[in-house]
Scaffold this motif. Sequence first.
Motif, PDB file in Angstrom:
ATOM      1  N   UNK A 253      19.916 -11.962  -0.145  1.00 22.09           N
ATOM      2  CA  UNK A 253      18.654 -11.291  -0.424  1.00 22.09           C
ATOM      3  C   UNK A 253      18.842 -10.060  -1.298  1.00 22.09           C
ATOM      4  N   UNK A 254      17.833  -9.795  -2.111  1.00 16.21           N
ATOM      5  CA  UNK A 254      17.756  -8.528  -2.817  1.00 16.21           C
ATOM      6  C   UNK A 254      17.225  -7.447  -1.896  1.00 16.21           C
ATOM      7  N   UNK A 255      17.114  -6.239  -2.426  1.00 10.33           N
ATOM      8  CA  UNK A 255      16.659  -5.106  -1.635  1.00 10.33           C
ATOM      9  C   UNK A 255      15.148  -5.074  -1.487  1.00 10.33           C
ATOM     10  N   UNK A 256      14.467  -5.907  -2.236  1.00 12.67           N
ATOM     11  CA  UNK A 256      13.026  -5.984  -2.098  1.00 12.67           C
ATOM     12  C   UNK A 256      12.281  -5.050  -3.037  1.00 12.67           C
ATOM     13  N   UNK A 257      11.033  -5.398  -3.294  1.00  6.23           N
ATOM     14  CA  UNK A 257      10.109  -4.542  -4.038  1.00  6.23           C
ATOM     15  C   UNK A 257       8.946  -4.210  -3.122  1.00  6.23           C
ATOM     16  N   UNK A 258       8.769  -2.923  -2.884  1.00  6.81           N
ATOM     17  CA  UNK A 258       7.632  -2.497  -2.046  1.00  6.81           C
ATOM     18  C   UNK A 258       6.437  -2.280  -2.946  1.00  6.81           C
ATOM     19  N   UNK A 259       5.436  -3.142  -2.790  1.00  2.00           N
ATOM     20  CA  UNK A 259       4.229  -3.080  -3.619  1.00  2.00           C
ATOM     21  C   UNK A 259       3.084  -2.459  -2.840  1.00  2.00           C
ATOM     22  N   UNK A 260       2.470  -1.464  -3.439  1.00  2.00           N
ATOM     23  CA  UNK A 260       1.275  -0.848  -2.858  1.00  2.00           C
ATOM     24  C   UNK A 260       0.153  -0.943  -3.871  1.00  2.00           C
TER      25      UNK A 260
ATOM     26  N   UNK B 131      -2.580  -7.438  -1.113  1.00  2.41           N
ATOM     27  CA  UNK B 131      -1.291  -7.906  -1.633  1.00  2.41           C
ATOM     28  C   UNK B 131      -0.172  -6.911  -1.328  1.00  2.41           C
ATOM     29  N   UNK B 132      -0.518  -5.745  -0.822  1.00  2.00           N
ATOM     30  CA  UNK B 132       0.485  -4.740  -0.491  1.00  2.00           C
ATOM     31  C   UNK B 132       1.463  -5.303   0.534  1.00  2.00           C
TER      32      UNK B 132
ATOM     33  N   UNK C  44      10.025   0.028  -6.100  1.00  2.00           N
ATOM     34  CA  UNK C  44       8.710   0.439  -5.604  1.00  2.00           C
ATOM     35  C   UNK C  44       7.707   0.311  -6.747  1.00  2.00           C
ATOM     36  N   UNK C  45       6.503  -0.128  -6.389  1.00  2.00           N
ATOM     37  CA  UNK C  45       5.443  -0.259  -7.386  1.00  2.00           C
ATOM     38  C   UNK C  45       4.129   0.138  -6.737  1.00  2.00           C
ATOM     39  N   UNK C  46       3.453   1.075  -7.350  1.00  2.00           N
ATOM     40  CA  UNK C  46       2.119   1.454  -6.904  1.00  2.00           C
ATOM     41  C   UNK C  46       1.168   1.172  -8.060  1.00  2.00           C
ATOM     42  N   UNK C  47       0.132   0.418  -7.781  1.00  2.00           N
ATOM     43  CA  UNK C  47      -0.792   0.040  -8.838  1.00  2.00           C
ATOM     44  C   UNK C  47      -2.217   0.054  -8.318  1.00  2.00           C
ATOM     45  N   UNK C  48      -3.123   0.091  -9.241  1.00  2.00           N
ATOM     46  CA  UNK C  48      -4.535   0.081  -8.851  1.00  2.00           C
ATOM     47  C   UNK C  48      -5.054  -1.349  -8.751  1.00  2.00           C
ATOM     48  N   UNK C  49      -5.978  -1.521  -7.870  1.00  2.00           N
ATOM     49  CA  UNK C  49      -6.610  -2.825  -7.688  1.00  2.00           C
ATOM     50  C   UNK C  49      -7.116  -3.343  -9.033  1.00  2.00           C
ATOM     51  N   UNK C  50      -6.870  -4.615  -9.276  1.00  2.00           N
ATOM     52  CA  UNK C  50      -7.313  -5.230 -10.516  1.00  2.00           C
ATOM     53  C   UNK C  50      -6.257  -5.278 -11.596  1.00  2.00           C
ATOM     54  N   UNK C  51      -5.203  -4.504 -11.441  1.00  2.00           N
ATOM     55  CA  UNK C  51      -4.137  -4.488 -12.439  1.00  2.00           C
ATOM     56  C   UNK C  51      -3.189  -5.664 -12.228  1.00  2.00           C
ATOM     57  N   UNK C  52      -2.507  -6.000 -13.313  1.00  2.00           N
ATOM     58  CA  UNK C  52      -1.474  -7.040 -13.234  1.00  2.00           C
ATOM     59  C   UNK C  52      -0.166  -6.422 -12.779  1.00  2.00           C
ATOM     60  N   UNK C  53       0.532  -7.129 -11.899  1.00  3.12           N
ATOM     61  CA  UNK C  53       1.817  -6.672 -11.395  1.00  3.12           C
ATOM     62  C   UNK C  53       2.858  -7.760 -11.641  1.00  3.12           C
TER      63      UNK C  53
END
Lengths: 112, 114
Positions: free
Chosen positions: B105-112, B86-87, B10-19
């Motif tokens: 498949x991997x388990x996935x990364x949930x990006x928010x 991009x979420x 899981x990844x939660x990031x702010x708009x404009x940040x690099x992921x």
Amino acid sequence: AQSVTQLDSQVPVFEEAPVELRCNYSSSVSVYLFWYVQYPNQGLQLLLKYLSGSTLVKGINGFEAEFNKSQTSFHLRKPSVHISDTAEYFCAARSAGNKLTFGGGTRVLVKP
Amino acid sequence: DAGVIQSPRHEVTEMGQEVTLRCKPISGHNSLFWYRQTMMRGLELLIYFNNNVPIDDSGMPEDRFSAKMPNASFSTLKIQPSEPRDSAVYFCASSSGQGAAEAFFGQGTRLTVV
């Protein structure tokens, strides 16, 4: 170019009833065909695949699929579903060039 | 084998940040795929590699997205700058050979992206 179309976005079905999920593909070259299942919050798992030979393919959990070249279809069936079959199912095609393309998915909801 | 390993889950990031999303394929597999899954667009193929070489990146939505595979055991998908649209859940998959080989498949990364 290849494409995969799953004709039903959702399929509600009662427990112990049969289910059929439809899949059509288009490709200018020979393809290999797959069905995957995705349970909530998980990745995709292979149910079965068609490579060549017999057009009826048996997979895990009692699922089977029939390849029909003239109709460019690869429909998935199960004669009697369980609650645990509630999931999303994806049909996929892979060309010799290696590109693996998925259909839009079909959500199966098994009701008691 | 532990299967395809993705990080983070899981990844939660702010708009404009690099992921940066990471993927370790199954040892011995020579094909690697990156997919994005959303409710609206389903499962989209972003890019795939054969023997560490990008073969088709036509699914990469825009220049903000980039993917690398520096060696056979590691791949990254980078988004810079990230945007709320991009979420999604990003999946990595690998397979051996071509054509008939199934993809794991991997388990996935949930990006928010907020």
